[in-house]
Design a protein around this motif. Sequence first.
Motif, short mmCIF file in Angstrom:
data_model
loop_
_atom_site.label_atom_id
_atom_site.label_comp_id
_atom_site.label_asym_id
_atom_site.label_seq_id
_atom_site.Cartn_x
_atom_site.Cartn_y
_atom_site.Cartn_z
N GLY A 22 0.81 -1.21 0.00
CA GLY A 22 0.00 0.00 0.00
C GLY A 22 0.85 1.27 0.00
O GLY A 22 2.09 1.21 -0.02
N PHE A 70 -1.49 12.17 6.74
CA PHE A 70 -0.86 11.35 5.72
C PHE A 70 0.37 12.03 5.13
O PHE A 70 1.43 11.41 5.00
CB PHE A 70 -1.87 10.96 4.63
CG PHE A 70 -2.91 10.01 5.16
CD1 PHE A 70 -2.58 8.68 5.41
CD2 PHE A 70 -4.19 10.43 5.46
CE1 PHE A 70 -3.51 7.79 5.93
CE2 PHE A 70 -5.14 9.55 5.98
CZ PHE A 70 -4.79 8.23 6.21
N CYS A 101 -5.04 14.70 -2.29
CA CYS A 101 -6.11 14.92 -1.30
C CYS A 101 -5.58 14.45 0.05
O CYS A 101 -5.16 13.30 0.17
CB CYS A 101 -7.36 14.14 -1.68
SG CYS A 101 -8.65 14.20 -0.40
N THR A 103 -6.42 13.08 3.14
CA THR A 103 -7.62 12.34 3.56
C THR A 103 -8.01 12.62 5.01
O THR A 103 -9.18 12.48 5.37
CB THR A 103 -7.36 10.83 3.38
OG1 THR A 103 -6.67 10.64 2.14
CG2 THR A 103 -8.64 10.04 3.35
N ASP A 157 0.97 12.04 -3.50
CA ASP A 157 0.17 10.95 -2.94
C ASP A 157 -1.27 11.11 -3.44
O ASP A 157 -1.98 12.01 -3.02
CB ASP A 157 0.24 11.03 -1.41
CG ASP A 157 -0.53 9.92 -0.72
OD1 ASP A 157 -1.31 9.21 -1.40
OD2 ASP A 157 -0.37 9.76 0.50
C1 LIG Z 1 -5.21 5.90 3.12
C2 LIG Z 1 -4.09 6.76 2.74
C3 LIG Z 1 -2.77 6.32 2.84
C4 LIG Z 1 -2.39 4.98 3.42
O1 LIG Z 1 -2.81 3.95 2.60
P1 LIG Z 1 -2.46 2.43 3.01
O2 LIG Z 1 -3.01 1.63 1.89
O3 LIG Z 1 -3.14 2.18 4.33
O4 LIG Z 1 -0.99 2.34 3.14
C5 LIG Z 1 -1.78 7.18 2.40
N1 LIG Z 1 -2.05 8.39 1.91
C6 LIG Z 1 -3.31 8.85 1.81
C7 LIG Z 1 -3.56 10.20 1.24
C8 LIG Z 1 -4.38 8.05 2.21
O5 LIG Z 1 -5.63 8.49 2.11
#
Ligand SMILES: *Cc1c(COP(=O)(O)O)cnc(C)c1O
Length: 378
Positions: free
Chosen positions: A86, A111, A155, A157, A177
């Motif tokens: 991820g 994030f 974005c 989150t 990201d």
């Molecule tokens: C959810 C999210 C992550 C983390 O994603 P994982 O799949 O849990 O590693 C990273 N960056 C943003 C902007 C997110 O919304």
Amino acid sequence: MPFGYYRLIMADHLTIPQELLPSDGRFGVGPSRIPASALDSLLHSSVLGTSHRQAPVKQLVGGIQAKLSELFSLPEGYQVVLGNGGATAFWDAATFSLVFSRALHLVCGEFSAKFAACTGAAPFLDPSVVVEAPAGSAPQLDYSPGCDVVAWAHCETSTGVVMPVLRPDPAPLTLVDGTSAAGAIPFDPLQVDAYYFSLQKAFASEGGLWVCLLSPAALERIQSITDSGRWIPDFLSLQLAADNALLHQTYNTPALSPLVLFDANLDWMLDLGGLEASSAISARSAGIIYDWAEKSAFAQPFVDDPALRSPTVATIDFSDQVDAQLLAANLRANGILDVEPYRKLGRNQLRVALFPAIPSSDVELLTQAVDWLVAALD
Ligand SMILES: *Cc1c(COP(=O)(O)O)cnc(C)c1O
């Protein structure tokens, strides 16, 4: 009851009238709603339980790479690379394989801060430069001398802030990201060198994988850091990931069901008309929920500047007379799930996903259900 709709009738919670219930109760930002129709693709998939080194899975991965190139209109020379772990694992991979000596991070929430913490802790890098804006706002796109990478979130989150995808000038390597934006907010790929995301958000699949769109400059950077002799764990090497991606595979075994669901969702988005069309659904939903909050006597958008309000993640503050936690608990008891705010933000707030797989009519019904609850709890 539609798929995924679990209504628990509990004595201490109010029962929302049936006609105000959305067609599906899942409004979480990740894992997010997976359309029931996508599950058919799992049932009928012939790849589950077969080798990822054989042609059928490689065809699935190759198809996903081609569909992403089409969806994002990738320019010549860009490569679609994927791996396990991820977006969180990608931060570590990028720390090893994309940052030459010093990173600049534009931070406005959890994030974007987490990636800054990764490069900040790396003993082989110079201390990162972090430009931070308070939650609910966004830092200026900027450049800092001596930084060879600039990173931010399309974005954020945790707060529902959207930032532009635009290279600062002069531009170091640009890392964005796109985890809660990819597939739901258009951008120009020429403005970014590494645009990465997980699959369990706007792409309505499951967690566990990262995908990254890499520009020729990013691929060159990866090669030169690899050639420099820096020690890089194989699992986090973007060189190995990129080499494997050319063969339509990942470095180690991926979960196959997220790939099948992702592929089904990509077909759906492309049939719909592509990124503009899927983004239009989120934009419509955003119009509905932010208009409702602005007109409401007890709710308002958390993000003050309308230009920074995310079309994929809506954060709605409530006035002191309304207890958002009680609202969320009552919604949950009625099968409307995961609208609690980001844990660490600590606000009297609801957070609602507006991804393309969530019809705007459901967002409209959600606002009506909240109105009903607030009146009934009064
Ligand atoms: C959810 C999210 C992550 C983390 O994603 P994982 O799949 O849990 O590693 C990273 N960056 C943003 C902007 C997110 O919304």
